[in-house]
Design an enzyme around this catalytic site. Structure first.
Site, PDB file in Angstrom:
ATOM      1  N   HIS A 183      14.246 105.582  31.448  1.00 30.72           N
ATOM      2  CA  HIS A 183      13.265 104.849  30.698  1.00 30.72           C
ATOM      3  C   HIS A 183      13.662 103.804  30.071  1.00 30.72           C
ATOM      4  O   HIS A 183      13.003 103.272  28.755  1.00 30.72           O
ATOM      5  CB  HIS A 183      12.299 105.881  29.541  1.00 30.72           C
ATOM      6  CG  HIS A 183      11.770 107.049  30.537  1.00 30.72           C
ATOM      7  ND1 HIS A 183      10.224 106.830  31.063  1.00 30.72           N
ATOM      8  CD2 HIS A 183      12.116 108.239  30.555  1.00 30.72           C
ATOM      9  CE1 HIS A 183      10.277 108.327  31.456  1.00 30.72           C
ATOM     10  NE2 HIS A 183      11.455 109.048  31.384  1.00 30.72           N
ATOM     11  N   SER A 313      21.969  76.454  32.239  1.00 31.00           N
ATOM     12  CA  SER A 313      20.779  75.921  31.705  1.00 31.00           C
ATOM     13  C   SER A 313      21.039  74.227  31.526  1.00 31.00           C
ATOM     14  O   SER A 313      22.383  73.774  31.452  1.00 31.00           O
ATOM     15  CB  SER A 313      20.731  76.367  30.151  1.00 31.00           C
ATOM     16  OG  SER A 313      19.731  75.824  29.597  1.00 31.00           O
ATOM     17  N   LYS A 319      25.616  78.469  28.401  1.00 30.07           N
ATOM     18  CA  LYS A 319      24.831  79.528  29.123  1.00 30.07           C
ATOM     19  C   LYS A 319      25.263  79.725  30.372  1.00 30.07           C
ATOM     20  O   LYS A 319      25.167  78.648  31.172  1.00 30.07           O
ATOM     21  CB  LYS A 319      23.159  79.069  28.945  1.00 30.07           C
ATOM     22  CG  LYS A 319      22.270  80.430  29.115  1.00 30.07           C
ATOM     23  CD  LYS A 319      20.927  80.216  28.684  1.00 30.07           C
ATOM     24  CE  LYS A 319      20.194  81.386  28.788  1.00 30.07           C
ATOM     25  NZ  LYS A 319      19.785  82.190  29.902  1.00 30.07           N
ATOM     26  N   GLU A 326      19.953  87.473  40.617  1.00 31.65           N
ATOM     27  CA  GLU A 326      18.568  86.847  40.917  1.00 31.65           C
ATOM     28  C   GLU A 326      18.256  86.433  42.348  1.00 31.65           C
ATOM     29  O   GLU A 326      16.975  86.621  42.592  1.00 31.65           O
ATOM     30  CB  GLU A 326      18.506  85.599  39.908  1.00 31.65           C
ATOM     31  CG  GLU A 326      18.545  86.064  38.366  1.00 31.65           C
ATOM     32  CD  GLU A 326      18.609  85.067  37.542  1.00 31.65           C
ATOM     33  OE1 GLU A 326      18.816  83.768  37.809  1.00 31.65           O
ATOM     34  OE2 GLU A 326      18.505  85.219  36.244  1.00 31.65           O
TER      35      GLU A 326
END
Length: 463
Positions: A183, A313, A319, A326
């Site tokens: 969970h 980014s 970043k 992805e």
């Protein structure tokens, strides 16, 4: 294409065709009729269709339906198509007649025109290249043949490579213990090897499913011709065709027991689409696990660090994002959409013919291609070389109140729950709180709460 034209003729009359095109009248009519998209049949489908025509020519020669010279000319022309990297002479839209007749005739005309330009024997697109065949058995057969070849040559090597990469990484991480999660919440500890090997087993299940479908796909409906009965094709054609195609492709194809089913139904291809979709779900799970484990580097889990591949980014300097997981996640979403398309198309087997064959072919072959590519990228650019942040793992383990679960059999669930709540509230290691709230010695607690031992299961302190 040239701006110059030549005139070709078919049963509907004359039509102008680009002078340097290898297709003839029926292909040109389809090219003008169907301009719905830029989607085209993949190269593998075109090459498989050419192999089918070559195998049919070989079978027809043995049945004396073609002369040896005609058959060899067709085979030579088909092999020239197979050796071409592009599909410039196969311009037709995927969204065409649902049987794929236009693309079957495209191939028939290209091969006949190729023979003609080589000053070969008389070869007619229908009478000779399409001898003993119909679009209605050729296209379903080609979907199965191209899928089997794509799976065995591309997809299976990719999933095997991914499993081996995972296992190699698991061996490196046998002794690395981390907090398990259910969970998305802290749970009992596991080793990173256990976590990775779960991925490997899931992939093995996917591979087994696909292997089972491949064997069913090897049974081809070729020889059923128009409706499955085999009109205009000698019964012996089926076996001779499969023998010739098997030799050409180095695959073990056989004649389907019931060609009617292979022409009117698409359940085998739907089963394959389902197996690919199941694998896509596993790839999405693995990708998301990697993204969570890599999250941070300061405010996330920060358990691992994926290799930096590119700036993350356009506005935030420094970043770096988990771009491969992805990308693979998007592949998984795309395959799920393709599965739904194929599921809808498979329902369109009205009476003796399915009439959404081109779109089935396109989405099936695309799914095989991109999932194979995704598995290779995931193996080589994400899993093979990620690094583990051991200090972060150890800190989280020491503060994990769920370790108290190991004391259930010693002090009972309710008392263990009190320790867990206090450890969480005070943000202290559970072993320190347990030492204060139980009569167990520090040495006993160290044994009972040893995260590494807890990854082996069983009753702590027992067998």
């Amino acid at each position: 294409m040239s701006t110059q034209v030549r005139t070709e003729k078919d049963s509907m009359g004359e039509i102008e065709v680009p002078a340097d095109a290898l297709w003839r009248a029926q292909t040109e009519r389809a090219r003008q009729n169907f301009g719905l998209s830029t989607l085209r049949f993949p190269v593998r489908f075109i090459h498989s269709l050419a192999q089918i025509k070559a195998a049919a020519a070989e079978a027809n020669a043995k049945l004396d339906l073609l002369t040896a010279e005609q058959a060899q000319a067709i085979i030579t022309a088909a092999e020239s198509v197979v050796n071409e990297k592009g599909t410039q002479h196969f311009p037709l839209d995927i969204f065409q007649t649902g049987s794929g007749t236009s693309t079957n005739m495209n191939m028939n005309e290209v091969l006949a025109e190729t023979v003609s330009r080589a000053n070969g024997p008389t070869v007619h697109p229908n009478d000779h290249v399409n001898c003993s065949q119909s679009s209605n058995d050729v296209i379903p057969t080609c979907i199965q043949v191209s899928s089997v070849l794509a799976l065995t040559e591309h997809w299976l090597p990719a999933i095997i490579h991914l499993q081996r990469t995972i296992e190699n990484k698991a061996r490196e991480l046998e002794d690395v213990v981390k907090t398990g999660r259910t969970h998305l919440m802290d749970a009992m500890p596991i080793t990173m090897a256990q976590e990775l090997r779960a991925w490997g087993t899931q992939l093995h299940h996917c591979q087994s499913n696909v292997n089972e479908v491949i064997e069913r796909l090897r049974a081809l409906p070729q020889g059923g011709t128009a409706v499955g009965s085999g009109i205009n094709a000698p019964y012996a054609f089926r076996g001779l065709f499969c023998d010739a195609l098997s030799a050409r492709t180095k695959q073990n194809f056989r004649s389907a027991d019931n060609p009617f089913a292979g022409i009117s139904g698409q359940e085998l291809n739907l089963q394959l689409a389902g197996a690919l979709n199941s694998c896509a779900a596993v790839l999405l799970k693995i990708s998301n696990d990697l993204r969570w484990m890599n999250s941070g580097p300061l405010a996330g889990l920060g358990e691992i660090e994926l290799r930096a591949l590119q700036p993350g980014s356009s506005i935030m300097p420094g970043k770096v994002n988990p771009v491969i997981p992805e990308a693979v996640a998007m592949v998984a979403a795309h395959i799920a959409g393709s599965y739904q398309t194929i599921a809808t198309a498979a329902q369109q087997g009205n009476f003796q013919l399915n009439v959404m064959l081109p779109v089935v072919a396109y989405h099936l072959l695309e799914s095989i291609e991109i999932s194979g590519n995704a598995m290779t990228a995931l193996a080589d650019q994400a899993i093979a070389d990620f690094t583990v942040k051991h200090q972060r793992l150890d800190e989280a383990l020491a503060r994990n109140p769920i370790l108290v679960t190991a004391l259930n059999s010693v002090i009972g669930y309710n008392e263990a729950a009190k320790i867990a709540k206090r450890a969480y509230q005070e943000q202290r290691p559970v072993i320190d709180v347990a030492a204060e709230m139980t009569d167990l010695s520090r040495a006993e607690l160290e044994t009972l709460l040893d995260p590494k031992k807890l990854t082996h299961g069983g009753i702590p302190g027992g067998d």
